[in-house]
Motif scaffolding. Structure first.
Motif, PDB file in Angstrom:
ATOM      1  N   ASP A  96      -2.458  19.323  -5.087  1.00  0.00           N
ATOM      2  CA  ASP A  96      -3.839  19.762  -4.953  1.00  0.00           C
ATOM      3  C   ASP A  96      -4.584  19.649  -6.275  1.00  0.00           C
ATOM      4  OD1 ASP A  96      -3.149  20.399  -2.384  1.00  0.00           O
ATOM      5  OD2 ASP A  96      -2.829  22.526  -2.789  1.00  0.00           O
ATOM      6  N   GLY A  97      -5.823  19.218  -6.181  1.00  0.00           N
ATOM      7  CA  GLY A  97      -6.666  19.147  -7.368  1.00  0.00           C
ATOM      8  C   GLY A  97      -6.470  17.917  -8.223  1.00  0.00           C
ATOM      9  N   LEU A  98      -5.601  17.001  -7.809  1.00  0.00           N
ATOM     10  CA  LEU A  98      -5.338  15.807  -8.615  1.00  0.00           C
ATOM     11  C   LEU A  98      -6.208  14.626  -8.214  1.00  0.00           C
ATOM     12  CD1 LEU A  98      -1.459  15.891  -8.972  1.00  0.00           C
ATOM     13  CD2 LEU A  98      -3.213  16.987 -10.377  1.00  0.00           C
ATOM     14  N   GLY A  99      -7.001  14.795  -7.183  1.00  0.00           N
ATOM     15  CA  GLY A  99      -7.911  13.725  -6.790  1.00  0.00           C
ATOM     16  C   GLY A  99      -7.238  12.552  -6.119  1.00  0.00           C
ATOM     17  N   LEU A 100      -6.092  12.792  -5.460  1.00  0.00           N
ATOM     18  CA  LEU A 100      -5.390  11.705  -4.791  1.00  0.00           C
ATOM     19  C   LEU A 100      -5.931  11.505  -3.381  1.00  0.00           C
ATOM     20  CD1 LEU A 100      -1.652  12.472  -5.656  1.00  0.00           C
ATOM     21  CD2 LEU A 100      -3.343  11.239  -7.016  1.00  0.00           C
ATOM     22  N   GLU A 101      -6.166  10.256  -3.026  1.00  0.00           N
ATOM     23  CA  GLU A 101      -6.478   9.905  -1.643  1.00  0.00           C
ATOM     24  C   GLU A 101      -5.226   9.298  -1.046  1.00  0.00           C
ATOM     25  OE1 GLU A 101      -9.146   6.768   1.004  1.00  0.00           O
ATOM     26  OE2 GLU A 101      -9.425   6.877  -1.174  1.00  0.00           O
ATOM     27  N   VAL A 102      -4.664   9.945  -0.051  1.00  0.00           N
ATOM     28  CA  VAL A 102      -3.431   9.473   0.573  1.00  0.00           C
ATOM     29  C   VAL A 102      -3.770   8.877   1.933  1.00  0.00           C
ATOM     30  CG1 VAL A 102      -1.140  10.103   1.396  1.00  0.00           C
ATOM     31  CG2 VAL A 102      -2.096  11.234  -0.635  1.00  0.00           C
ATOM     32  N   ARG A 103      -3.379   7.625   2.121  1.00  0.00           N
ATOM     33  CA  ARG A 103      -3.623   6.930   3.388  1.00  0.00           C
ATOM     34  C   ARG A 103      -2.280   6.547   3.995  1.00  0.00           C
ATOM     35  NH1 ARG A 103      -8.913   5.204   4.141  1.00  0.00           N
ATOM     36  NH2 ARG A 103      -8.180   3.720   5.704  1.00  0.00           N
TER      37      ARG A 103
ATOM     38  N   PRO B 140      -6.788  12.211 -17.007  1.00  0.00           N
ATOM     39  CA  PRO B 140      -7.604  13.035 -16.102  1.00  0.00           C
ATOM     40  C   PRO B 140      -8.873  12.305 -15.662  1.00  0.00           C
ATOM     41  CG  PRO B 140      -6.882  14.295 -18.018  1.00  0.00           C
ATOM     42  CD  PRO B 140      -6.526  12.869 -18.294  1.00  0.00           C
ATOM     43  N   GLY B 141      -9.237  12.522 -14.414  1.00  0.00           N
ATOM     44  CA  GLY B 141     -10.435  11.877 -13.883  1.00  0.00           C
ATOM     45  C   GLY B 141     -10.191  10.525 -13.270  1.00  0.00           C
TER      46      GLY B 141
ATOM     47  N   GLY C 103       6.310   7.583  -1.901  1.00  0.00           N
ATOM     48  CA  GLY C 103       7.432   8.419  -2.293  1.00  0.00           C
ATOM     49  C   GLY C 103       6.980   9.866  -2.389  1.00  0.00           C
ATOM     50  N   ALA C 104       7.319  10.505  -3.487  1.00  0.00           N
ATOM     51  CA  ALA C 104       6.902  11.891  -3.732  1.00  0.00           C
ATOM     52  C   ALA C 104       5.714  11.955  -4.688  1.00  0.00           C
ATOM     53  CB  ALA C 104       8.068  12.711  -4.260  1.00  0.00           C
ATOM     54  N   TRP C 105       5.000  10.825  -4.848  1.00  0.00           N
ATOM     55  CA  TRP C 105       3.785  10.749  -5.649  1.00  0.00           C
ATOM     56  C   TRP C 105       4.070  11.002  -7.135  1.00  0.00           C
ATOM     57  CZ3 TRP C 105       0.807  14.652  -2.076  1.00  0.00           C
ATOM     58  CH2 TRP C 105       0.783  14.151  -0.770  1.00  0.00           C
ATOM     59  N   THR C 106       5.203  10.498  -7.608  1.00  0.00           N
ATOM     60  CA  THR C 106       5.588  10.716  -9.005  1.00  0.00           C
ATOM     61  C   THR C 106       4.592  10.083  -9.965  1.00  0.00           C
ATOM     62  OG1 THR C 106       7.913  10.750  -8.351  1.00  0.00           O
ATOM     63  CG2 THR C 106       7.440  10.430 -10.686  1.00  0.00           C
ATOM     64  N   LEU C 107       4.309   8.798  -9.784  1.00  0.00           N
ATOM     65  CA  LEU C 107       3.392   8.120 -10.706  1.00  0.00           C
ATOM     66  C   LEU C 107       1.949   8.588 -10.554  1.00  0.00           C
ATOM     67  CD1 LEU C 107       4.849   4.514 -10.870  1.00  0.00           C
ATOM     68  CD2 LEU C 107       4.652   6.146 -12.748  1.00  0.00           C
ATOM     69  N   PRO C 108       1.448   8.850  -9.343  1.00  0.00           N
ATOM     70  CA  PRO C 108       0.111   9.436  -9.250  1.00  0.00           C
ATOM     71  C   PRO C 108      -0.010  10.754 -10.009  1.00  0.00           C
ATOM     72  CG  PRO C 108       0.753   8.557  -7.132  1.00  0.00           C
ATOM     73  CD  PRO C 108       1.954   8.454  -8.016  1.00  0.00           C
ATOM     74  N   ARG C 109       1.019  11.582  -9.964  1.00  0.00           N
ATOM     75  CA  ARG C 109       1.000  12.836 -10.722  1.00  0.00           C
ATOM     76  C   ARG C 109       0.975  12.552 -12.228  1.00  0.00           C
ATOM     77  NH1 ARG C 109       3.036  16.805  -6.811  1.00  0.00           N
ATOM     78  NH2 ARG C 109       4.033  15.667  -5.101  1.00  0.00           N
ATOM     79  N   TYR C 110       1.747  11.540 -12.636  1.00  0.00           N
ATOM     80  CA  TYR C 110       1.788  11.152 -14.046  1.00  0.00           C
ATOM     81  C   TYR C 110       0.414  10.695 -14.522  1.00  0.00           C
ATOM     82  CZ  TYR C 110       3.128   8.505 -18.229  1.00  0.00           C
ATOM     83  OH  TYR C 110       3.217   8.011 -19.511  1.00  0.00           O
ATOM     84  N   VAL C 111      -0.236   9.840 -13.736  1.00  0.00           N
ATOM     85  CA  VAL C 111      -1.561   9.352 -14.109  1.00  0.00           C
ATOM     86  C   VAL C 111      -2.565  10.502 -14.177  1.00  0.00           C
ATOM     87  CG1 VAL C 111      -3.492   7.895 -13.377  1.00  0.00           C
ATOM     88  CG2 VAL C 111      -1.146   7.028 -13.218  1.00  0.00           C
TER      89      VAL C 111
ATOM     90  N   PRO D 271      -9.693   7.148 -18.029  1.00  0.00           N
ATOM     91  CA  PRO D 271      -9.420   7.123 -16.586  1.00  0.00           C
ATOM     92  C   PRO D 271      -9.190   5.700 -16.086  1.00  0.00           C
ATOM     93  CG  PRO D 271     -11.349   8.472 -17.083  1.00  0.00           C
ATOM     94  CD  PRO D 271     -11.011   7.709 -18.335  1.00  0.00           C
ATOM     95  N   LEU D 272      -8.365   5.591 -15.064  1.00  0.00           N
ATOM     96  CA  LEU D 272      -8.077   4.312 -14.426  1.00  0.00           C
ATOM     97  C   LEU D 272      -8.284   4.433 -12.926  1.00  0.00           C
ATOM     98  CD1 LEU D 272      -4.719   3.282 -16.173  1.00  0.00           C
ATOM     99  CD2 LEU D 272      -6.934   2.150 -16.464  1.00  0.00           C
ATOM    100  N   ARG D 273      -8.593   3.314 -12.309  1.00  0.00           N
ATOM    101  CA  ARG D 273      -8.605   3.227 -10.851  1.00  0.00           C
ATOM    102  C   ARG D 273      -7.266   2.606 -10.451  1.00  0.00           C
ATOM    103  NH1 ARG D 273     -13.789  -0.448 -10.428  1.00  0.00           N
ATOM    104  NH2 ARG D 273     -12.650  -1.289 -12.214  1.00  0.00           N
ATOM    105  N   VAL D 274      -6.419   3.419  -9.823  1.00  0.00           N
ATOM    106  CA  VAL D 274      -5.052   2.996  -9.536  1.00  0.00           C
ATOM    107  C   VAL D 274      -4.799   3.019  -8.034  1.00  0.00           C
ATOM    108  CG1 VAL D 274      -2.613   3.342 -10.054  1.00  0.00           C
ATOM    109  CG2 VAL D 274      -4.346   4.015 -11.739  1.00  0.00           C
ATOM    110  N   LEU D 275      -4.232   1.934  -7.536  1.00  0.00           N
ATOM    111  CA  LEU D 275      -3.800   1.847  -6.146  1.00  0.00           C
ATOM    112  C   LEU D 275      -2.279   1.812  -6.139  1.00  0.00           C
ATOM    113  CD1 LEU D 275      -4.239   1.403  -3.096  1.00  0.00           C
ATOM    114  CD2 LEU D 275      -4.456  -1.050  -3.587  1.00  0.00           C
ATOM    115  N   HIS D 276      -1.661   2.772  -5.477  1.00  0.00           N
ATOM    116  CA  HIS D 276      -0.209   2.855  -5.368  1.00  0.00           C
ATOM    117  C   HIS D 276       0.198   2.439  -3.960  1.00  0.00           C
ATOM    118  CE1 HIS D 276       0.022   5.450  -9.058  1.00  0.00           C
ATOM    119  NE2 HIS D 276      -1.148   5.881  -8.614  1.00  0.00           N
ATOM    120  N   LEU D 277       0.865   1.319  -3.828  1.00  0.00           N
ATOM    121  CA  LEU D 277       1.432   0.913  -2.546  1.00  0.00           C
ATOM    122  C   LEU D 277       2.872   1.408  -2.524  1.00  0.00           C
ATOM    123  CD1 LEU D 277       0.040  -2.724  -2.131  1.00  0.00           C
ATOM    124  CD2 LEU D 277      -0.960  -0.551  -1.371  1.00  0.00           C
ATOM    125  N   GLY D 278       3.136   2.395  -1.694  1.00  0.00           N
ATOM    126  CA  GLY D 278       4.397   3.105  -1.701  1.00  0.00           C
ATOM    127  C   GLY D 278       4.181   4.452  -2.360  1.00  0.00           C
TER     128      GLY D 278
END
Length: 265
Positions: free
Chosen positions: A90-97, A66-67, A53-61, A44-51
């Protein structure tokens, strides 16, 4: 099922809902290479995505690691709502701000991010306030030990913007590399360059293998070659910052100019 997100005629994201590990755009695959190399497989990684889009990379991670704890920052609240409704994660654990990338970055705790991905475009250009040494310094502050900063750049000959971004990142983070197609690095065409930086030695061997094995192979510039690439380029400050160059027609899905229908023969 695949979707491509266009904003004002600019292709922003491509999402394959049936296979989130499929990354269609070349530069997104290169950002994916950075995420793959950031830690052992599946860790698992702690990833911050600035930008967002359609959350392509968050879905990939989420699919490959997982986790992972992930935060996505998107300026366009209506876009974030649209993606949540039409392409839910849903269920991917993304926090969207919803907020400005630099303002939200200022709220992130020190040393709390393993990988910071910067992929922010206003239309087809990177906003000026996300190109300065103050911004990169703020990014460096949130990186955990061994953390990686990865930014999507876009430029064409004579590559003044890309070179200045390398020089600017070097002023805040000592270890750098650039991943791009050889013809983009030579200034033969406008294209994307992925800038990777950190405080500790980068996973260069893994990045070089992944870039060379891509369907559209890329080169990883680093060390002395990268120093020659950005030699003489200025460090960008908030006072001197400018948006990235306007891409040529057709790039990023930008439409070709149309004749003025109101003009008289």
């Amino acid at each position: 099922m695949s979707w491509t997100l266009l904003v004002d005629g600019t292709a922003q994201s491509h999402v394959d809902l049936t296979d989130p590990t499929h990354l269609e755009f070349e530069y997104v695959r290169r950002l994916g290479h950075v995420l793959d190399a950031a830690a052992p497989p599946a860790a698992p990684l702690r990833v911050l995505h600035l930008g967002g889009g359609a959350w392509t990379l968050p879905r990939y991670v989420a699919a490959t690691r997982p986790g992972s704890g992930q935060r996505v920052v998107e300026l366009d609240g209506a876009l974030a709502e649209l993606i949540a409704a039409r392409l839910p994660a849903d269920g991917l654990g993304l926090e969207v701000r919803v907020g400005d990338a630099r303002a939200e970055l200022a709220r992130v705790p020190d040393a709390s991010v393993d990988v910071l991905v910067v992929d922010v475009f206003a239309g087809a250009r990177i906003p000026a306030h996300l190109t300065s040494v103050a911004f990169v310094g703020a990014a460096a502050r949130v990186l955990a030990p061994g953390g990686l900063y990865a930014a999507n750049l876009a430029d064409g000959a004579p590559l003044e913007f890309a070179k200045s971004q390398v020089a600017t990142a070097r002023a805040a983070l000592p270890e750098l590399a650039v991943i791009a197609a050889p013809d983009v690095l030579r200034g033969r065409r406008f294209g994307n360059l992925v800038l990777v930086a950190g405080r500790e030695p980068l996973p260069l061997a893994a990045l070089i293998r992944a870039a060379a094995g891509d369907p559209f192979p890329a080169r990883v510039e680093h060390s002395r070659a990268l120093g020659r690439f950005c030699a003489g380029a200025p460090v960008v400050t908030d006072a001197t910052a400018r948006p990235s160059p306007v891409p040529p027609p057709g790039f990023f899905g930008r439409p070709e100019p149309q004749p003025d229908s109101s003009a008289q023969p």
